[in-house]
Design a protein around this motif. Structure first.
Motif, PDB file in Angstrom:
ATOM      1  N   ALA A 205    -110.764  79.584 115.911  1.00 11.79           N
ATOM      2  CA  ALA A 205    -109.714  78.734 116.473  1.00 11.79           C
ATOM      3  C   ALA A 205    -108.418  79.534 116.540  1.00 11.79           C
ATOM      4  O   ALA A 205    -107.424  79.236 115.874  1.00 11.79           O
ATOM      5  CB  ALA A 205    -109.550  77.465 115.646  1.00 11.79           C
TER       6      ALA A 205
ATOM      7  N   GLY B 189    -113.483  75.782 106.260  1.00 14.69           N
ATOM      8  CA  GLY B 189    -112.651  76.606 107.126  1.00 14.69           C
ATOM      9  C   GLY B 189    -111.572  77.288 106.329  1.00 14.69           C
ATOM     10  O   GLY B 189    -111.351  76.985 105.147  1.00 14.69           O
TER      11      GLY B 189
ATOM     12  N   HIS C 260    -104.409  74.509 114.605  1.00 13.95           N
ATOM     13  CA  HIS C 260    -104.681  73.222 113.972  1.00 13.95           C
ATOM     14  C   HIS C 260    -105.257  72.236 114.982  1.00 13.95           C
ATOM     15  O   HIS C 260    -106.228  71.522 114.681  1.00 13.95           O
ATOM     16  CB  HIS C 260    -103.396  72.647 113.374  1.00 13.95           C
ATOM     17  CG  HIS C 260    -102.770  73.515 112.325  1.00 13.95           C
ATOM     18  ND1 HIS C 260    -101.493  73.304 111.846  1.00 13.95           N
ATOM     19  CD2 HIS C 260    -103.231  74.608 111.656  1.00 13.95           C
ATOM     20  CE1 HIS C 260    -101.198  74.216 110.939  1.00 13.95           C
ATOM     21  NE2 HIS C 260    -102.235  75.035 110.824  1.00 13.95           N
TER      22      HIS C 260
ATOM     23  N   VAL D 213    -118.994  69.999 109.726  1.00 14.59           N
ATOM     24  CA  VAL D 213    -118.110  71.115 109.406  1.00 14.59           C
ATOM     25  C   VAL D 213    -118.213  71.400 107.917  1.00 14.59           C
ATOM     26  O   VAL D 213    -117.945  70.521 107.094  1.00 14.59           O
ATOM     27  CB  VAL D 213    -116.647  70.799 109.795  1.00 14.59           C
ATOM     28  CG1 VAL D 213    -115.729  71.944 109.381  1.00 14.59           C
ATOM     29  CG2 VAL D 213    -116.542  70.548 111.302  1.00 14.59           C
TER      30      VAL D 213
ATOM     31  N   GLU E 124    -108.915  73.321 115.975  1.00 13.24           N
ATOM     32  CA  GLU E 124    -109.881  72.984 114.915  1.00 13.24           C
ATOM     33  C   GLU E 124    -110.095  71.474 114.853  1.00 13.24           C
ATOM     34  O   GLU E 124    -111.236  71.009 114.733  1.00 13.24           O
ATOM     35  CB  GLU E 124    -109.397  73.499 113.553  1.00 13.24           C
ATOM     36  CG  GLU E 124    -110.380  73.165 112.437  1.00 13.24           C
ATOM     37  CD  GLU E 124    -109.934  73.645 111.064  1.00 13.24           C
ATOM     38  OE1 GLU E 124    -110.468  73.124 110.052  1.00 13.24           O
ATOM     39  OE2 GLU E 124    -109.051  74.520 110.973  1.00 13.24           O
TER      40      GLU E 124
ATOM     41  N   THR F  50    -109.035  79.768 111.491  1.00 15.15           N
ATOM     42  CA  THR F  50    -108.024  79.060 112.280  1.00 15.15           C
ATOM     43  C   THR F  50    -106.648  79.696 112.153  1.00 15.15           C
ATOM     44  O   THR F  50    -106.156  79.914 111.039  1.00 15.15           O
ATOM     45  CB  THR F  50    -107.946  77.583 111.823  1.00 15.15           C
ATOM     46  OG1 THR F  50    -109.239  76.982 111.974  1.00 15.15           O
ATOM     47  CG2 THR F  50    -106.920  76.811 112.618  1.00 15.15           C
TER      48      THR F  50
ATOM     49  N   THR G 187    -112.166  70.352 117.987  1.00 11.86           N
ATOM     50  CA  THR G 187    -113.543  70.848 117.937  1.00 11.86           C
ATOM     51  C   THR G 187    -114.325  70.169 116.816  1.00 11.86           C
ATOM     52  O   THR G 187    -115.507  69.823 116.989  1.00 11.86           O
ATOM     53  CB  THR G 187    -113.573  72.377 117.755  1.00 11.86           C
ATOM     54  OG1 THR G 187    -112.753  72.986 118.757  1.00 11.86           O
ATOM     55  CG2 THR G 187    -114.988  72.920 117.878  1.00 11.86           C
ATOM     56  N   SER G 188    -113.699  69.947 115.672  1.00 12.36           N
ATOM     57  CA  SER G 188    -114.363  69.259 114.563  1.00 12.36           C
ATOM     58  C   SER G 188    -114.818  67.865 114.984  1.00 12.36           C
ATOM     59  O   SER G 188    -115.921  67.423 114.634  1.00 12.36           O
ATOM     60  CB  SER G 188    -113.427  69.152 113.357  1.00 12.36           C
ATOM     61  OG  SER G 188    -113.117  70.429 112.842  1.00 12.36           O
TER      62      SER G 188
ATOM     63  N   PHE H  41    -114.654  77.286 110.248  1.00 12.13           N
ATOM     64  CA  PHE H  41    -113.569  77.690 111.142  1.00 12.13           C
ATOM     65  C   PHE H  41    -112.675  78.773 110.549  1.00 12.13           C
ATOM     66  O   PHE H  41    -112.292  78.704 109.376  1.00 12.13           O
ATOM     67  CB  PHE H  41    -112.690  76.480 111.495  1.00 12.13           C
ATOM     68  CG  PHE H  41    -113.340  75.502 112.424  1.00 12.13           C
ATOM     69  CD1 PHE H  41    -113.313  75.695 113.793  1.00 12.13           C
ATOM     70  CD2 PHE H  41    -113.998  74.379 111.917  1.00 12.13           C
ATOM     71  CE1 PHE H  41    -113.918  74.792 114.663  1.00 12.13           C
ATOM     72  CE2 PHE H  41    -114.600  73.468 112.772  1.00 12.13           C
ATOM     73  CZ  PHE H  41    -114.571  73.678 114.142  1.00 12.13           C
TER      74      PHE H  41
ATOM     75  N   LYS I  72    -107.483  79.073 106.967  1.00 12.85           N
ATOM     76  CA  LYS I  72    -106.349  79.335 107.851  1.00 12.85           C
ATOM     77  C   LYS I  72    -105.889  80.781 107.677  1.00 12.85           C
ATOM     78  O   LYS I  72    -105.849  81.298 106.564  1.00 12.85           O
ATOM     79  CB  LYS I  72    -105.181  78.395 107.518  1.00 12.85           C
ATOM     80  CG  LYS I  72    -105.520  76.902 107.553  1.00 12.85           C
ATOM     81  CD  LYS I  72    -105.689  76.395 108.958  1.00 12.85           C
ATOM     82  CE  LYS I  72    -105.707  74.867 109.033  1.00 12.85           C
ATOM     83  NZ  LYS I  72    -106.838  74.246 108.332  1.00 12.85           N
TER      84      LYS I  72
ATOM     85  N   TRP J 203    -120.694  74.219 111.060  1.00 14.49           N
ATOM     86  CA  TRP J 203    -119.582  75.051 111.488  1.00 14.49           C
ATOM     87  C   TRP J 203    -118.670  75.429 110.324  1.00 14.49           C
ATOM     88  O   TRP J 203    -118.513  74.674 109.366  1.00 14.49           O
ATOM     89  CB  TRP J 203    -118.734  74.308 112.524  1.00 14.49           C
ATOM     90  CG  TRP J 203    -119.344  74.216 113.886  1.00 14.49           C
ATOM     91  CD1 TRP J 203    -120.497  73.571 114.233  1.00 14.49           C
ATOM     92  CD2 TRP J 203    -118.816  74.766 115.107  1.00 14.49           C
ATOM     93  NE1 TRP J 203    -120.736  73.695 115.584  1.00 14.49           N
ATOM     94  CE2 TRP J 203    -119.708  74.414 116.146  1.00 14.49           C
ATOM     95  CE3 TRP J 203    -117.681  75.504 115.418  1.00 14.49           C
ATOM     96  CZ2 TRP J 203    -119.502  74.793 117.476  1.00 14.49           C
ATOM     97  CZ3 TRP J 203    -117.463  75.880 116.734  1.00 14.49           C
ATOM     98  CH2 TRP J 203    -118.370  75.532 117.748  1.00 14.49           C
TER      99      TRP J 203
END
Length: 408
Positions: A228, A200, A180, A197, A183, A173, A186-187, A171, A202, A169
């Motif tokens: 996310a 990701g 936050h 993961v 993520e 986010t 789900t992580s 992300f 932000k 994965w």
């Protein structure tokens, strides 16, 4: 002696007066509901004016106005800013004598408002904010989370996609409390399901250009790109992911929070194949269809209800049921919430289910997939049901909760 007797008599009269006042207060047949949400920006289609319409439906359907109750509904735009949300909440409670705040999409706003509501001993009926912290480490005897949370989303979409082979994965986010939390949750599910993961990025709230973030997602070679975020951020990311060829290039796009209004805005050609988790869909059964067909005629936007709009209706309906059971409004938020937890919840949209001590409404969740254009047979026929997630699996177990209320 005469002075002492006079004082004693005055004290008895005062106590007697209090005794007479208490039943009178208990019979107060009025309540004010403040609908606090995003009326004009990226979350306006999720709730906004539609949430106000649904709550007004709940007031009428409760039957309390017919019994002589006076129930007012106010609305305000928090602009996705915690300080604005807090200021509106304080003004409503202090000056307008508002009893309950409803909706609060945007977890940053909801967490801040929850603190004020507890301080003022009012009620927060959260339907729009997703952070599981609202019933976890930030839980309150004055706050109810009715509709969904990041734990539910993670254990629905995250677990299903990982077990289906999406074991790596990346992300995208939203950079605030909701993103936050989503993520994070789900992580944890990806890892516990045997996935990993890879990274990701932000992004700011209400982002219009996702190109740099999507390039990073492509470069990661992750099998799943997890979004996310929510509302306008999600639809913008999905549209631009389509332009970048994310899915045609072999990566799976996971909309970790998707609403029927998002699918409507995207269109089935772009949204088809998306997998996501919700606790409500207008076309789920006869009861949801009947209510939704009533609602769409009242909707200021002319749309079918989203999950959070449905949650607002159900939460306010149960709140009013608690006031009726109390015989009047005590204007004591913790007392009303305790009564809400005591009496059974039952409504046409979510059915029966308890309200736990941590404030979480326990209901099933559903894993859906967006239909292909040729599979849709009538307006708003957008989802097909992939799996039903039991109420026990959709909510974080109490034994794993950080809610301080459990330690009493």
């Amino acid at each position: 002696m005469t002075i002492t007797l006079a004082r004693h008599t005055a004290a008895l009269i005062a106590v007697a007066g209090l005794g007479f006042a208490t039943p009178a207060l208990a019979q107060d047949k009025s309540a004010k509901i403040g609908v606090l949400n995003d009326m004009s920006s990226l979350y306006a289609d999720i709730g906004g004016p539609n949430s106000v319409a649904a709550i007004k439906m709940a007031v009428e359907d409760s039957g309390l106005p017919a019994k002589g109750w006076k129930i007012e509904v106010l609305s305000g735009d928090h602009q996705n800013k915690p300080d604005v949300g807090v200021n509106i909440t304080r003004q409503w409670i202090d000056n307008e004598k508002v009893d309950v705040i409803a909706d609060t999409p945007n977890s940053g706003v909801a967490l801040a408002v929850s603190n004020v509501v507890r301080e003022k001993n009012a009620v927060l009926l959260n339907s729009g904010a997703a952070s599981a912290d609202l019933t976890g480490k930030a839980c309150s005897p004055n706050t109810i989370s009715y509709t969904y949370d990041t734990y539910m989303l993670a254990n629905g979409t995250g677990k299903a996609l990982t077990k289906a082979g999406g074991d790596s994965w990346f992300f995208l986010t939203a950079d605030y409390a909701f993103g936050h939390a989503l993520e994070r949750d789900t992580s944890a599910v990806v890892a516990s399901s045997g996935g990993k993961v890879l990274g990701g990025v932000k992004h700011p709230l209400n982002t219009s250009d996702f190109s740099s973030f999507l390039l990073q997602a492509q470069a990661s070679k992750a099998k799943v790109v997890g979004l996310a975020n929510a509302g306008g951020d999600t639809t913008n990311a999905i549209k631009q992911a389509s332009e970048f060829g994310i899915v045609t290039g072999g990566q799976k796009l996971a909309a970790l929070l998707l609403f029927v209004t998002d699918v409507h805005a995207l269109g089935l050609k772009v949204a088809q194949g998306l997998t996501f988790t919700e606790s409500f869909y207008w076309d789920l059964n006869d009861q949801t269809r009947a209510w939704s067909n009533r609602f769409v005629k009242l909707s200021p936007k002319g749309t079918m209800p989203s999950m959070t709009v449905a949650g607002n209706y159900a939460a306010v309906l149960h709140y009013l049921k608690a006031l009726d059971a109390l015989g009047g409004n005590p204007h004591d938020g913790a007392k009303v919430v305790a009564k809400m937890k005591e009496i059974p919840t039952d409504d046409p949209l979510f059915g029966k289910g308890p309200l736990r001590i941590d404030g979480r409404r326990i209901i099933p969740a559903y894993l859906f997939e967006v239909k292909k254009p040729e599979e849709s047979k009538y307006p708003w026929d957008y989802y097909k049901l992939v799996a039903t997630i039991s109420p026990e699996d959709a909510a974080k177990p109490l034994e794993a909760s950080e809610c301080p209320l459990l330690k009493k």
